[in-house]
Scaffold this motif. Structure first.
Motif, PDB file in Angstrom:
ATOM      1  N   ARG A  69      -5.475   8.821  -9.945  1.00 44.82           N
ATOM      2  CA  ARG A  69      -4.110   8.394 -10.259  1.00 44.82           C
ATOM      3  C   ARG A  69      -4.056   6.909 -10.577  1.00 44.82           C
ATOM      4  N   ARG A  70      -4.770   6.117  -9.771  1.00 46.27           N
ATOM      5  CA  ARG A  70      -4.762   4.676 -10.003  1.00 46.27           C
ATOM      6  C   ARG A  70      -5.485   4.312 -11.299  1.00 46.27           C
TER       7      ARG A  70
ATOM      8  N   ASP B 212       0.858  -1.189   0.000  1.00 44.01           N
ATOM      9  CA  ASP B 212       0.000   0.000   0.000  1.00 44.01           C
ATOM     10  C   ASP B 212       0.895   1.241   0.000  1.00 44.01           C
ATOM     11  N   ASP B 213       0.854   2.036  -1.094  1.00 41.35           N
ATOM     12  CA  ASP B 213       1.704   3.221  -1.211  1.00 41.35           C
ATOM     13  C   ASP B 213       0.976   4.496  -0.812  1.00 41.35           C
ATOM     14  N   THR B 214      -0.094   4.376  -0.060  1.00 46.62           N
ATOM     15  CA  THR B 214      -0.829   5.573   0.374  1.00 46.62           C
ATOM     16  C   THR B 214       0.044   6.539   1.168  1.00 46.62           C
TER      17      THR B 214
ATOM     18  N   ARG C 104      -3.376   5.905 -14.209  1.00 46.08           N
ATOM     19  CA  ARG C 104      -1.957   5.546 -14.158  1.00 46.08           C
ATOM     20  C   ARG C 104      -1.078   6.762 -14.487  1.00 46.08           C
TER      21      ARG C 104
ATOM     22  N   ASP D 181      -6.228  10.283  -5.547  1.00 50.37           N
ATOM     23  CA  ASP D 181      -5.598   8.969  -5.502  1.00 50.37           C
ATOM     24  C   ASP D 181      -6.314   7.983  -6.420  1.00 50.37           C
ATOM     25  N   LYS D 182      -7.643   8.010  -6.414  1.00 51.69           N
ATOM     26  CA  LYS D 182      -8.390   7.104  -7.294  1.00 51.69           C
ATOM     27  C   LYS D 182      -8.173   7.465  -8.761  1.00 51.69           C
TER      28      LYS D 182
END
Length: 320
Positions: free
Chosen positions: A297-298, A65-67, A301, A294-295
């Motif tokens: 970004r995921r 997890d990179d949070t 990508r 964050d979402k």
């Protein structure tokens, strides 16, 4: 009526003791077997290694997890704030009104400095003019005293002309009348001649080049100021305060000035296309209606800064 209990025989006592001993032996043997089965090979090193392996498994799952890496540190926030401020200051510096204000302020400063230098130069030459005008008069005599007034009234007359030309030139209406220019040169020539005359070769009893240059310094500075000031003011009047074109903006500023450059970040990233992709993902249900950076970004990508830019673009109302 009491019932008589028969006394046990010695054989009964012997059999009872034998049975009790056998029972105790069986219980002790069973406990030892259970203990041996429970702790078979379970040394302290084995237990320590088992704990390390379990800890490693937990750490490996947490490291996926990179949070924590997405949270901006204090230094990152300070740098981001400084970059935003620099971008806004740069954009403000390109505004025509700001450019005109900066030019006007610098022009006033230069004019004031030039007039102060001119006044000091004329004051410097006052002593030389007084020596010329007194012509050997006794100190504190009327001729000697009035000789001190020659340079001041010439300087005041010269400053009137120079100040008028400077003021009107600063307002975009330069004075180029030949008569005013002749008046300036007349006063400057008189000041220069009266300062230099007593120290010229053939006039001075003992010629000294250093004394001549020293007395010429004030008039020469005055001449330089009078010649340079109109040229400087004309250049200021010809300034074009129109807004500079956007290609002169550095890419590092463009990435922060998103309000002026909404189509890109200056690093090759097309925010508009990424925003369109994000809207399609929202319509398909792969992203929530109000996704976080964050979402985004995921899903896309992309980098965190780009994800924030897409998030801000999604928050802005669409045109039409």
């Amino acid at each position: 009526m009491s019932i008589a209990i028969p006394e046990p025989s010695p054989d009964d006592v012997s059999r009872g003791l034998t049975a009790l001993e056998q029972h105790l032996a069986d219980v002790a043997s069973t406990g030892a077997k259970r203990t041996a089965a429970k702790h078979d090979g379970e040394t302290r090193r084995v237990r320590q290694l088992r704990a390390e392996v379990a800890e490693a498994h937990l750490l490996a799952r947490l490291q996926e997890d990179d949070t924590p890496l997405l949270v901006d540190s204090r230094r990152v926030r300070e740098r981001r704030k400084a970059a935003q401020e620099a971008a806004r200051l740069h954009a403000l510096g390109q505004d025509p009104a700001m450019r005109a204000w900066q030019a006007a302020r610098m022009r006033r400063l230069l004019v004031a400095t030039a007039l102060v230098a001119l006044a000091l130069a004329l004051a410097w030459s006052t002593a030389g003019v007084q020596a010329f005008a007194a012509d050997g008069a006794a100190p504190w005599s009327p001729a000697w005293l009035f000789a001190w007034l020659v340079e001041p009234f010439m300087s005041l007359a010269l400053l009137v002309v120079v100040s008028a030309r400077a003021y009107l030139g600063a307002r975009g209406a330069p004075l180029s009348d030949r008569r005013l220019i002749r008046i300036e040169w007349l006063f400057l020539g008189l000041t220069l001649g009266m300062n230099a005359w007593p120290y010229l070769p053939g006039v001075a009893e003992t010629f000294s080049l250093s004394r001549l240059v020293l007395h010429l310094l004030g008039p020469i500075v005055a001449v330089a100021v009078v010649i340079a000031l109109p040229i400087i003011l004309a250049a200021f009047a010809a300034l074009d305060h129109a807004q500079t074109s956007t290609p002169h903006t550095w890419s590092s500023y463009r990435s922060n000035a998103v309000d002026r450059y909404p189509g890109g970040r200056g690093d090759g990233t097309d925010i508009e296309s990424l925003t369109s992709r994000a809207r399609r993902l929202i319509a398909a249900g792969e992203l929530p209606p109000d996704p976080g950076a964050d979402k985004i970004r995921r899903a896309l990508r992309c980098g965190m800064d780009t994800a924030r830019a897409v998030r801000d673009a999604l928050a802005r109302p669409t045109a039409g």
